[in-house]
Design a protein around this motif. Structure first.
Motif, PDB file in Angstrom:
ATOM      1  N   SER A  62       0.845  -1.198   0.000  1.00 41.56           N
ATOM      2  CA  SER A  62       0.000   0.000   0.000  1.00 41.56           C
ATOM      3  C   SER A  62       0.878   1.246   0.000  1.00 41.56           C
ATOM      4  CB  SER A  62      -0.898   0.011   1.240  1.00 41.56           C
ATOM      5  OG  SER A  62      -0.141   0.228   2.419  1.00 41.56           O
ATOM      6  N   SER A  63       0.365   2.318  -0.555  1.00 35.11           N
ATOM      7  CA  SER A  63       1.113   3.586  -0.525  1.00 35.11           C
ATOM      8  C   SER A  63       1.317   4.031   0.921  1.00 35.11           C
ATOM      9  CB  SER A  63       0.387   4.660  -1.332  1.00 35.11           C
ATOM     10  OG  SER A  63      -0.925   4.864  -0.828  1.00 35.11           O
ATOM     11  N   TYR A  64       0.375   3.705   1.783  1.00 34.71           N
ATOM     12  CA  TYR A  64       0.503   4.029   3.209  1.00 34.71           C
ATOM     13  C   TYR A  64       1.739   3.359   3.799  1.00 34.71           C
ATOM     14  CZ  TYR A  64      -0.554   3.871   8.226  1.00 34.71           C
ATOM     15  OH  TYR A  64      -0.486   3.964   9.598  1.00 34.71           O
ATOM     16  N   PHE A  65       1.918   2.077   3.501  1.00 34.66           N
ATOM     17  CA  PHE A  65       3.073   1.334   4.014  1.00 34.66           C
ATOM     18  C   PHE A  65       4.376   1.922   3.471  1.00 34.66           C
ATOM     19  CE2 PHE A  65       6.324  -1.898   3.434  1.00 34.66           C
ATOM     20  CZ  PHE A  65       6.423  -2.447   4.700  1.00 34.66           C
ATOM     21  N   THR A  66       4.405   2.212   2.189  1.00 35.09           N
ATOM     22  CA  THR A  66       5.622   2.749   1.584  1.00 35.09           C
ATOM     23  C   THR A  66       5.979   4.105   2.178  1.00 35.09           C
ATOM     24  OG1 THR A  66       5.348   1.490  -0.458  1.00 35.09           O
ATOM     25  CG2 THR A  66       6.665   3.513  -0.595  1.00 35.09           C
ATOM     26  N   GLU A  67       4.983   4.951   2.382  1.00 32.76           N
ATOM     27  CA  GLU A  67       5.252   6.269   2.979  1.00 32.76           C
ATOM     28  C   GLU A  67       5.733   6.132   4.418  1.00 32.76           C
ATOM     29  OE1 GLU A  67       1.696   8.586   2.535  1.00 32.76           O
ATOM     30  OE2 GLU A  67       1.726   8.402   0.343  1.00 32.76           O
ATOM     31  N   LEU A  68       5.196   5.167   5.133  1.00 35.58           N
ATOM     32  CA  LEU A  68       5.567   4.963   6.528  1.00 35.58           C
ATOM     33  C   LEU A  68       6.998   4.438   6.668  1.00 35.58           C
ATOM     34  CD1 LEU A  68       4.322   4.956   9.474  1.00 35.58           C
ATOM     35  CD2 LEU A  68       3.864   2.520   9.077  1.00 35.58           C
ATOM     36  N   THR A  69       7.355   3.466   5.829  1.00 35.32           N
ATOM     37  CA  THR A  69       8.623   2.745   6.004  1.00 35.32           C
ATOM     38  C   THR A  69       9.717   3.164   5.032  1.00 35.32           C
ATOM     39  OG1 THR A  69       7.991   0.998   4.452  1.00 35.32           O
ATOM     40  CG2 THR A  69       7.341   0.710   6.772  1.00 35.32           C
ATOM     41  N   GLY A  70       9.334   3.761   3.903  1.00 31.31           N
ATOM     42  CA  GLY A  70      10.312   4.042   2.857  1.00 31.31           C
ATOM     43  C   GLY A  70      10.626   2.841   1.991  1.00 31.31           C
ATOM     44  N   ILE A  71       9.956   1.719   2.221  1.00 29.98           N
ATOM     45  CA  ILE A  71      10.194   0.499   1.441  1.00 29.98           C
ATOM     46  C   ILE A  71       9.272   0.515   0.226  1.00 29.98           C
ATOM     47  CG2 ILE A  71      10.124  -2.019   1.453  1.00 29.98           C
ATOM     48  CD1 ILE A  71      10.457  -1.827   4.547  1.00 29.98           C
ATOM     49  N   ASP A  72       9.854   0.487  -0.968  1.00 26.39           N
ATOM     50  CA  ASP A  72       9.022   0.588  -2.171  1.00 26.39           C
ATOM     51  C   ASP A  72       8.841  -0.767  -2.852  1.00 26.39           C
ATOM     52  OD1 ASP A  72      11.097   0.274  -4.450  1.00 26.39           O
ATOM     53  OD2 ASP A  72      11.988   1.841  -3.206  1.00 26.39           O
ATOM     54  N   GLN A  73       7.848  -0.810  -3.709  1.00 24.15           N
ATOM     55  CA  GLN A  73       7.475  -2.057  -4.381  1.00 24.15           C
ATOM     56  C   GLN A  73       8.619  -2.620  -5.214  1.00 24.15           C
ATOM     57  OE1 GLN A  73       4.163  -3.352  -4.035  1.00 24.15           O
ATOM     58  NE2 GLN A  73       5.196  -5.190  -4.759  1.00 24.15           N
ATOM     59  N   GLU A  74       9.287  -1.778  -5.954  1.00 22.44           N
ATOM     60  CA  GLU A  74      10.359  -2.245  -6.844  1.00 22.44           C
ATOM     61  C   GLU A  74      11.467  -2.938  -6.054  1.00 22.44           C
ATOM     62  OE1 GLU A  74      13.661  -0.427  -9.970  1.00 22.44           O
ATOM     63  OE2 GLU A  74      12.036   0.858  -9.248  1.00 22.44           O
ATOM     64  N   THR A  75      11.823  -2.360  -4.920  1.00 26.56           N
ATOM     65  CA  THR A  75      12.896  -2.947  -4.104  1.00 26.56           C
ATOM     66  C   THR A  75      12.478  -4.295  -3.543  1.00 26.56           C
ATOM     67  OG1 THR A  75      13.668  -0.733  -3.519  1.00 26.56           O
ATOM     68  CG2 THR A  75      14.445  -2.545  -2.160  1.00 26.56           C
ATOM     69  N   VAL A  76      11.250  -4.396  -3.056  1.00 25.68           N
ATOM     70  CA  VAL A  76      10.767  -5.673  -2.522  1.00 25.68           C
ATOM     71  C   VAL A  76      10.686  -6.725  -3.617  1.00 25.68           C
ATOM     72  CG1 VAL A  76       8.767  -6.847  -1.507  1.00 25.68           C
ATOM     73  CG2 VAL A  76       9.556  -4.683  -0.557  1.00 25.68           C
ATOM     74  N   ASP A  77      10.182  -6.334  -4.791  1.00 28.33           N
ATOM     75  CA  ASP A  77      10.093  -7.286  -5.900  1.00 28.33           C
ATOM     76  C   ASP A  77      11.472  -7.772  -6.323  1.00 28.33           C
ATOM     77  OD1 ASP A  77       7.352  -7.009  -5.905  1.00 28.33           O
ATOM     78  OD2 ASP A  77       7.298  -5.630  -7.614  1.00 28.33           O
ATOM     79  N   ARG A  78      12.458  -6.879  -6.272  1.00 30.42           N
ATOM     80  CA  ARG A  78      13.810  -7.200  -6.739  1.00 30.42           C
ATOM     81  C   ARG A  78      14.622  -7.945  -5.679  1.00 30.42           C
ATOM     82  NH1 ARG A  78      15.379  -2.367  -7.485  1.00 30.42           N
ATOM     83  NH2 ARG A  78      16.651  -2.153  -5.596  1.00 30.42           N
TER      84      ARG A  78
END
Length: 200
Positions: A62-78
């Motif tokens: 979620s965008s909420y999670f990414t804004e909270l933690t700084g962890i983005d989808q691309e990094t997790v996928d990679r």
């Protein structure tokens, strides 16, 4: 010298999830990041542990999670590991140790191990091979100003130097904040709760 582990998790979240205890349909506390420190009893750091995990039920962060933690989808996928691989690896890191958290992270860890096994995945290393302990009640009782803050802010409310690079809601930074708080409290005369130290 005896050692112990501090750990922290970042897991999937959405607006209002905390207040609803992740009770909305489809919202699970799937681990996305694991951070841990292995410390000696003098609070010197032996080893760091950090891993990203790809959530399964809700693979899109979620965008909420990414804004909270700084962890983005691309990094997790990679860079993210499968849940079974990450959990097994982390449990191996914890084997034979007391493993301390600031809150109920061991419950979330257990949930994720259960879900992985329910999917038929093998999680190497046993949850039962480590001694998990939530020491938030102990810490809050000794330092009441900490009672309303998350683990990543402990260093601030105790007026300690910034413990590491990074920011709160990054699992490894939160571990450094946790370690700084424990070291500070023990240096002023507090004793860790019984069972926090096992012979390494």
């Amino acid at each position: 010298m005896r050692t112990f582990v501090l750990f922290d998790l970042e897991f999937t979240s959405w607006p209002g999830a905390l207040e609803q205890d992740w009770g909305a349909s489809g919202q699970l506390r799937e681990i996305v990041q694991i951070g841990a420190l292995r410390l000696r009893e003098d609070f010197s750091i032996v080893e760091e542990y950090e891993a990203l995990v790809r959530p399964t039920a809700n693979p899109q962060l979620s965008s909420y999670f990414t804004e909270l933690t700084g962890i983005d989808q691309e990094t997790v996928d990679r860079e993210g590991l499968s849940p079974a691989a990450a959990l097994g690896d982390f449990l191996g890191f914890c084997r034979g140790q007391s493993v301390l958290s600031y809150g109920n992270d061991m419950v979330v860890l257990g949930e994720n191990v259960g879900w992985a096994r329910a999917r038929g995945e093998e999680v190497k290393n046993s949850y039962l091979a480590a001694h998990f302990l939530n020491i938030r009640p102990w810490l809050n009782a000794i330092a009441p100003t900490t009672a309303t803050v998350n683990v990543g802010r402990l260093w601030q409310v105790l007026d300690l130097p910034r413990p590491a690079a990074g920011k709160e809601h990054s699992a490894l930074f939160d571990c450094y904040s946790f370690a700084a708080a424990i070291k500070h409290l023990c240096s002023t005369g507090a004793a860790l709760p019984e069972g926090c130290l096992q012979r390494s």
